[in-house]
Design a protein around this motif. Structure first.
Motif, PDB file in Angstrom:
ATOM      1  N   ASN A   1     -33.266  -7.814 137.268  1.00 57.62           N
ATOM      2  CA  ASN A   1     -33.555  -8.967 136.416  1.00 57.62           C
ATOM      3  C   ASN A   1     -34.428  -8.578 135.223  1.00 57.62           C
ATOM      4  O   ASN A   1     -34.781  -7.402 135.029  1.00 57.62           O
ATOM      5  CB  ASN A   1     -34.184 -10.115 137.227  1.00 57.62           C
TER       6      ASN A   1
ATOM      7  N   ARG B   1     -26.329  -5.492 137.555  1.00 60.77           N
ATOM      8  CA  ARG B   1     -26.394  -6.943 137.741  1.00 60.77           C
ATOM      9  C   ARG B   1     -27.473  -7.350 138.749  1.00 60.77           C
ATOM     10  O   ARG B   1     -27.815  -8.531 138.855  1.00 60.77           O
ATOM     11  CB  ARG B   1     -25.032  -7.467 138.187  1.00 60.77           C
TER      12      ARG B   1
ATOM     13  N   VAL C   1     -18.252  -4.801 131.120  1.00 60.97           N
ATOM     14  CA  VAL C   1     -19.382  -5.670 130.780  1.00 60.97           C
ATOM     15  C   VAL C   1     -19.011  -6.682 129.699  1.00 60.97           C
ATOM     16  O   VAL C   1     -19.843  -7.509 129.320  1.00 60.97           O
ATOM     17  CB  VAL C   1     -20.603  -4.839 130.317  1.00 60.97           C
ATOM     18  N   TYR C   2     -17.756  -6.633 129.204  1.00 56.03           N
ATOM     19  CA  TYR C   2     -17.377  -7.499 128.084  1.00 56.03           C
ATOM     20  C   TYR C   2     -17.647  -8.970 128.381  1.00 56.03           C
ATOM     21  O   TYR C   2     -18.201  -9.689 127.551  1.00 56.03           O
ATOM     22  CB  TYR C   2     -15.902  -7.289 127.750  1.00 56.03           C
ATOM     23  N   ALA C   3     -17.276  -9.413 129.582  1.00 56.54           N
ATOM     24  CA  ALA C   3     -17.444 -10.830 129.924  1.00 56.54           C
ATOM     25  C   ALA C   3     -18.901 -11.189 130.183  1.00 56.54           C
ATOM     26  O   ALA C   3     -19.252 -12.367 130.226  1.00 56.54           O
ATOM     27  CB  ALA C   3     -16.600 -11.182 131.147  1.00 56.54           C
ATOM     28  N   GLU C   4     -19.757 -10.166 130.355  1.00 55.75           N
ATOM     29  CA  GLU C   4     -21.170 -10.396 130.649  1.00 55.75           C
ATOM     30  C   GLU C   4     -22.064  -9.691 129.630  1.00 55.75           C
ATOM     31  O   GLU C   4     -23.185  -9.292 129.940  1.00 55.75           O
ATOM     32  CB  GLU C   4     -21.508  -9.881 132.054  1.00 55.75           C
ATOM     33  N   LYS C   5     -21.577  -9.569 128.402  1.00 55.22           N
ATOM     34  CA  LYS C   5     -22.277  -8.741 127.425  1.00 55.22           C
ATOM     35  C   LYS C   5     -23.668  -9.252 127.086  1.00 55.22           C
ATOM     36  O   LYS C   5     -24.592  -8.456 126.888  1.00 55.22           O
ATOM     37  CB  LYS C   5     -21.435  -8.589 126.155  1.00 55.22           C
ATOM     38  N   GLU C   6     -23.860 -10.566 127.041  1.00 54.52           N
ATOM     39  CA  GLU C   6     -25.188 -11.093 126.725  1.00 54.52           C
ATOM     40  C   GLU C   6     -26.179 -10.740 127.827  1.00 54.52           C
ATOM     41  O   GLU C   6     -27.319 -10.358 127.564  1.00 54.52           O
ATOM     42  CB  GLU C   6     -25.124 -12.612 126.523  1.00 54.52           C
ATOM     43  N   LYS C   7     -25.730 -10.836 129.068  1.00 56.44           N
ATOM     44  CA  LYS C   7     -26.589 -10.489 130.199  1.00 56.44           C
ATOM     45  C   LYS C   7     -26.927  -9.008 130.177  1.00 56.44           C
ATOM     46  O   LYS C   7     -28.067  -8.607 130.445  1.00 56.44           O
ATOM     47  CB  LYS C   7     -25.893 -10.858 131.507  1.00 56.44           C
ATOM     48  N   PHE C   8     -25.944  -8.185 129.831  1.00 56.75           N
ATOM     49  CA  PHE C   8     -26.199  -6.750 129.806  1.00 56.75           C
ATOM     50  C   PHE C   8     -27.160  -6.379 128.678  1.00 56.75           C
ATOM     51  O   PHE C   8     -28.048  -5.538 128.853  1.00 56.75           O
ATOM     52  CB  PHE C   8     -24.895  -5.975 129.667  1.00 56.75           C
TER      53      PHE C   8
END
Length: 323
Positions: free
Chosen positions: A47, A44, A87-94
């Protein structure tokens, strides 16, 4: 010697998770930093331009934190992608980060394509279609009703001839650490099911395997296709990947189990430096439950007599990239 970078949850390195014997990532870092300099980062904190806003410098002398911007390509040229957390809740970011890592000049462990592809459970269908012994699995169509799901027919799978007492539904993509995995009977009505389907689409359905509650699941750990160790995980429930509720014991792998695992790795479509294969015994047959090449638990933190051998094999993997 290549500069090694490790993705890890920096904030949790001094915490032993409930149910674990040790913090496995801290153990790995403390072992390796006696032999080489390591840079540890949380994914995280990286960038799209591969600027790292925070990292740990880990050496034999100690560990220091740096919070100034650094270029990933300058601080490491070998990146061990492993300790991602949920990472499920942040999958797009990952996924954005994984795409950005195409601009990383060094090498990643595992390779990026292997990680990306493994976030989908499409592999279950691929092996099922090749007549491997798998837990029978059906992808749920978008307009399916709850009543239709209750009539799911798994007779196409020659390795499973039971009448399911219940079913398990789970996300097909980014299903991790039990997130979104529920029994179909937990959905009380059509409205609840449609809400679940919408929030987790696409989803898959499988029969509830009674053997999981009775005997648990066996996990087999491989590095560069070499068998390292195996562990039995048991909770007495249908979900077994919650550390605080699970018991872990060393499992003595049989020749039959290892032959199946080797056959799986021979037919795996992507290069993977490490892999975990989960099998469930079912009436004398081992059924493929899950294959993890993206963010697998290695389970030596729960059976600590395995830790020394595992970390030496991991070190050998890193050294192989020096050639």
């Amino acid at each position: 010697m290549k500069k090694l970078g490790i993705l890890a949850n920096i904030n949790s390195l001094n915490i032993i998770p409930e149910g674990d014997e040790i913090n496995y990532m801290k153990f790995i870092i403390d072992y390796l930093r006696q032999k080489r300099e390591i840079v540890v980062m949380d994914w995280r904190d990286i960038n799209e331009n591969l600027e790292v806003t925070r990292h740990l410098n880990c050496t034999k002398q100690g560990i220091t934190i740096k919070e100034d911007k650094s270029d990933l390509n300058e601080i490491c040229d070998l990146l061990f992608i492993k300790n991602l957390g949920k990472v499920y809740a942040e999958k797009e970011k990952f996924l954005t980060l994984l795409n950005s890592l195409n601009n990383f000049k060094g090498k990643t462990i595992n390779p990026l394509e292997s990680i990306k592809n493994n976030f989908s459970k499409q592999y279950i269908f691929d092996f099922q279609n090749q007549n491997f012994p798998t837990i029978p699995t059906i992808e749920v169509e978008k307009n399916t009703t709850l009543e239709e799901l209750k009539k799911s027919d798994f007779s196409f799978n020659v390795y499973y001839k039971d009448q399911p007492v219940d079913f398990v539904v789970k996300p097909k993509i980014f299903g991790e650490q039990g997130v979104g995995v529920i029994k179909l009977s937990d959905l009380k009505n059509e409205k609840e099911f449609q809400e679940y389907h919408k929030n987790n689409y696409p989803i898959i359905i499988q029969p509830l395997m009674e053997e999981i509650k009775e005997k648990g699941e066996n996990s087999f750990i491989f590095i560069e296709k070499e068998f390292i160790h195996s562990v039995n995980k048991f909770t007495g429930k249908f979900k077994i990947n919650s550390c605080k509720e699970a018991s872990y014991t060393q499992h003595n792998a049989t020749q039959e189990e290892l032959e199946l695992c080797n056959k799986i790795m021979e037919n795996w479509p992507d290069k993977s430096n490490y892999m975990r294969i989960d099998l469930i015994p079912h009436k004398g047959i081992n059924l493929i439950s899950e294959i993890e090449a993206a963010n697998p638990a290695f389970y030596f933190e729960n059976v600590i007599e395995l830790k020394d051998n595992f970390v030496k094999k991991l070190e050998a993997l890193f050294l192989s990239f020096e050639d």
